[in-house]
Design a protein around this motif. Structure first.
Motif, mmCIF file in Angstrom:
data_model
loop_
_atom_site.group_PDB
_atom_site.id
_atom_site.type_symbol
_atom_site.label_atom_id
_atom_site.label_comp_id
_atom_site.label_asym_id
_atom_site.label_seq_id
_atom_site.Cartn_x
_atom_site.Cartn_y
_atom_site.Cartn_z
ATOM 1 N N ASP A 37 0.919 -1.182 -0.015
ATOM 2 C CA ASP A 37 -0.084 -0.010 0.056
ATOM 3 C C ASP A 37 1.114 1.263 0.002
ATOM 4 O O ASP A 37 0.411 2.286 -0.470
ATOM 5 N N THR A 38 1.930 1.114 0.847
ATOM 6 C CA THR A 38 2.978 2.370 0.747
ATOM 7 C C THR A 38 3.392 2.607 -0.571
ATOM 8 O O THR A 38 3.566 3.903 -1.150
ATOM 9 N N ALA A 39 3.869 1.572 -1.429
ATOM 10 C CA ALA A 39 4.601 1.678 -2.535
ATOM 11 C C ALA A 39 3.368 2.052 -3.641
ATOM 12 O O ALA A 39 3.892 2.872 -4.557
ATOM 13 N N VAL A 40 2.211 1.832 -3.458
ATOM 14 C CA VAL A 40 1.171 2.099 -4.340
ATOM 15 C C VAL A 40 0.854 3.853 -4.300
ATOM 16 O O VAL A 40 0.852 4.350 -5.215
ATOM 17 N N GLY A 41 1.069 4.307 -2.938
ATOM 18 C CA GLY A 41 0.921 5.729 -2.728
ATOM 19 C C GLY A 41 2.137 6.408 -3.247
ATOM 20 O O GLY A 41 1.826 7.615 -3.953
ATOM 21 N N ILE A 42 3.300 5.787 -3.193
ATOM 22 C CA ILE A 42 4.387 6.494 -3.886
ATOM 23 C C ILE A 42 4.276 6.547 -5.237
ATOM 24 O O ILE A 42 4.692 7.665 -5.939
ATOM 25 N N ILE A 43 3.888 5.471 -5.894
ATOM 26 C CA ILE A 43 3.673 5.605 -7.449
ATOM 27 C C ILE A 43 2.639 6.746 -7.927
ATOM 28 O O ILE A 43 2.881 7.329 -8.830
ATOM 29 N N ILE A 44 1.751 6.571 -7.188
ATOM 30 C CA ILE A 44 0.593 7.735 -7.414
ATOM 31 C C ILE A 44 0.961 8.954 -7.293
ATOM 32 O O ILE A 44 0.776 9.840 -8.547
ATOM 33 N N ALA A 45 1.653 9.446 -6.283
ATOM 34 C CA ALA A 45 2.389 10.595 -6.136
ATOM 35 C C ALA A 45 3.314 10.821 -7.236
ATOM 36 O O ALA A 45 3.228 12.176 -7.700
ATOM 37 N N GLN A 46 4.103 10.100 -7.575
ATOM 38 C CA GLN A 46 5.128 10.399 -8.512
ATOM 39 C C GLN A 46 4.740 10.391 -9.935
ATOM 40 O O GLN A 46 5.264 11.162 -10.741
ATOM 41 N N ALA A 52 6.277 -5.383 -12.797
ATOM 42 C CA ALA A 52 7.606 -5.104 -12.326
ATOM 43 C C ALA A 52 7.805 -6.572 -11.649
ATOM 44 O O ALA A 52 9.147 -7.108 -11.954
ATOM 45 N N SER A 53 6.865 -7.083 -10.896
ATOM 46 C CA SER A 53 6.943 -8.462 -10.401
ATOM 47 C C SER A 53 7.191 -9.479 -11.131
ATOM 48 O O SER A 53 8.059 -10.547 -11.085
ATOM 49 N N SER A 54 6.294 -9.614 -12.199
ATOM 50 C CA SER A 54 6.394 -10.616 -13.217
ATOM 51 C C SER A 54 7.755 -10.425 -14.284
ATOM 52 O O SER A 54 8.130 -11.551 -14.296
ATOM 53 N N THR A 55 7.927 -9.253 -14.460
ATOM 54 C CA THR A 55 9.234 -9.182 -15.429
ATOM 55 C C THR A 55 10.541 -9.645 -14.378
ATOM 56 O O THR A 55 11.449 -10.278 -15.215
ATOM 57 N N ARG A 56 10.703 -9.330 -13.470
ATOM 58 C CA ARG A 56 11.890 -9.478 -12.582
ATOM 59 C C ARG A 56 11.702 -10.870 -11.811
ATOM 60 O O ARG A 56 12.680 -11.360 -11.289
ATOM 61 N N ASN A 57 10.604 -11.621 -11.892
ATOM 62 C CA ASN A 57 10.366 -12.813 -11.187
ATOM 63 C C ASN A 57 10.631 -12.600 -9.792
ATOM 64 O O ASN A 57 11.125 -13.617 -9.140
ATOM 65 N N ARG A 62 1.130 10.405 -10.776
ATOM 66 C CA ARG A 62 0.004 10.919 -10.872
ATOM 67 C C ARG A 62 -1.018 10.238 -11.729
ATOM 68 O O ARG A 62 -1.801 10.587 -12.615
ATOM 69 N N CYS A 63 -1.061 8.861 -11.203
ATOM 70 C CA CYS A 63 -2.031 7.874 -11.732
ATOM 71 C C CYS A 63 -3.151 7.496 -10.970
ATOM 72 O O CYS A 63 -2.948 7.742 -9.583
ATOM 73 N N SER A 64 -3.768 6.201 -11.209
ATOM 74 C CA SER A 64 -4.785 5.829 -10.268
ATOM 75 C C SER A 64 -4.341 4.682 -9.466
ATOM 76 O O SER A 64 -3.316 4.245 -9.655
ATOM 77 N N GLN A 65 -4.945 4.426 -8.470
ATOM 78 C CA GLN A 65 -4.686 3.342 -7.612
ATOM 79 C C GLN A 65 -4.464 1.925 -8.462
ATOM 80 O O GLN A 65 -3.365 1.103 -8.209
ATOM 81 N N ASP A 66 -5.686 1.722 -9.269
ATOM 82 C CA ASP A 66 -5.433 0.455 -10.189
ATOM 83 C C ASP A 66 -4.338 0.539 -11.166
ATOM 84 O O ASP A 66 -3.547 -0.580 -11.455
ATOM 85 N N ALA A 107 -1.371 2.027 -10.457
ATOM 86 C CA ALA A 107 -0.156 1.772 -9.722
ATOM 87 C C ALA A 107 -0.025 0.133 -9.450
ATOM 88 O O ALA A 107 1.154 -0.243 -9.439
ATOM 89 N N ILE A 108 -0.795 -0.290 -9.019
ATOM 90 C CA ILE A 108 -1.019 -1.712 -8.551
ATOM 91 C C ILE A 108 -0.555 -2.481 -9.866
ATOM 92 O O ILE A 108 0.474 -3.343 -9.590
ATOM 93 N N GLU A 109 -0.906 -2.295 -11.065
ATOM 94 C CA GLU A 109 -0.749 -3.052 -12.526
ATOM 95 C C GLU A 109 0.800 -2.578 -12.607
ATOM 96 O O GLU A 109 1.571 -3.599 -12.928
ATOM 97 N N LEU A 110 1.312 -1.487 -12.201
ATOM 98 C CA LEU A 110 2.730 -1.136 -12.607
ATOM 99 C C LEU A 110 3.683 -2.206 -11.261
ATOM 100 O O LEU A 110 4.704 -2.739 -11.889
ATOM 101 N N ILE A 111 3.316 -2.338 -10.472
ATOM 102 C CA ILE A 111 4.098 -3.024 -9.394
ATOM 103 C C ILE A 111 3.859 -4.602 -9.773
ATOM 104 O O ILE A 111 4.843 -5.548 -9.956
#
Length: 244
Positions: free
Chosen positions: A191-200, A215-220, A202-206, A208-212
């Motif tokens: 949740d903290t990471a999502v908040g940081i991504i939204i602030a940086q 990254a999780s899938s790409t880096r395994n 200026r995207c929606s919560q959904d 931001a979650i998709e970005l994480i």
């Protein structure tokens, strides 16, 4: 075998063991030592091993001595034997003499090489729980467990089961609490990471979650690890869950 201790004395002693130990594994080891002492007699020492099967595949082995531990490890090496059968199926297994036993031939030969001639395995009664357990009593003498000895051991295990059942129940509650804390910790850092991504960004919560997730899938790597890296890179340092 010696005369059985009174049921009330066994229960009291097992309860004391439970109060004096820190976790279920320590309790099992103390119970194994107490059981060996209780079930031995001037005619011969009994070695004791205890097997606790949890989560279907997990196994905790406790022993009254180093020699008893070695004997249990032999059984586990073959993935079958008296105590494993006893714990898995909830049945009493008695081998009067390994020299004449036809079941588990390789295991029988192995324990004979260590001087063991007979064994008695009795299941613990852990009603209402998924865990299963059995006690393994080894003797250097053939036919060490006559009818009286078997009756004594069955009576003893029936009383000791009460303490073991409580120990398993307490362990399950501790594990559940630990799992809940781990889940809450993961949720907090994500949740903290999502908040940081939204602030940086200026995207929606959904988004931001998709970005994480991407990254999780790409880096395994796990979502929590990606989220923790995002928080640390933003200068937030390690995230802790606070209960108010």
């Amino acid at each position: 075998m010696q005369e059985a201790s009174t049921p009330s004395l066994v229960i009291e002693n097992v309860q004391d063991l439970l109060l004096d130990t820190q976790d279920v594994e320590d309790f099992l080891n103390e119970l194994a030592r107490y059981s060996a002492q209780n079930l031995s007699s001037p005619r011969g020492e009994v070695l004791c091993g205890i097997t606790l099967l949890r989560h279907r595949t997990a196994a905790t082995v406790a022993s009254s001595s180093e020699r008893a531990r070695l004997l249990d490890e032999i059984q586990y090496g073959y993935k079958d034997g008296p105590c494993l059968k006893c714990a898995r199926e909830g049945v009493i297994v008695h081998v009067p003499d390994f020299k004449t036993e036809t079941m588990w031939p390789e295991y029988c030969e192995a324990v004979l090489n260590h001087g063991i001639r007979s064994v008695l395995a009795i299941p613990f009664e852990l009603s209402g729980q998924e865990a299963k357990a059995g006690i393994n009593l080894y003797s250097d003498r053939p036919n060490a467990f006559d009818a009286s000895a078997v009756e004594h051991a069955i009576s003893y295990v029936a009383q000791a089961s009460k303490g073991l059942s409580l120990a398993v129940r307490l362990a399950q509650h501790s594990e559940a609490a630990a799992n809940l804390k781990a889940a809450l910790d993961s949720r907090t850092v994500i949740d903290t990471a999502v908040g940081i991504i939204i602030a940086q960004n200026r995207c929606s919560q959904d988004e931001a979650i998709e970005l994480i997730k991407s990254a999780s899938s790409t880096r395994n790597v796990k979502l929590r690890e990606v989220a923790a890296a995002i928080v640390e890179s933003a200068g937030g340092g390690p995230v802790k869950t606070h209960f108010i």
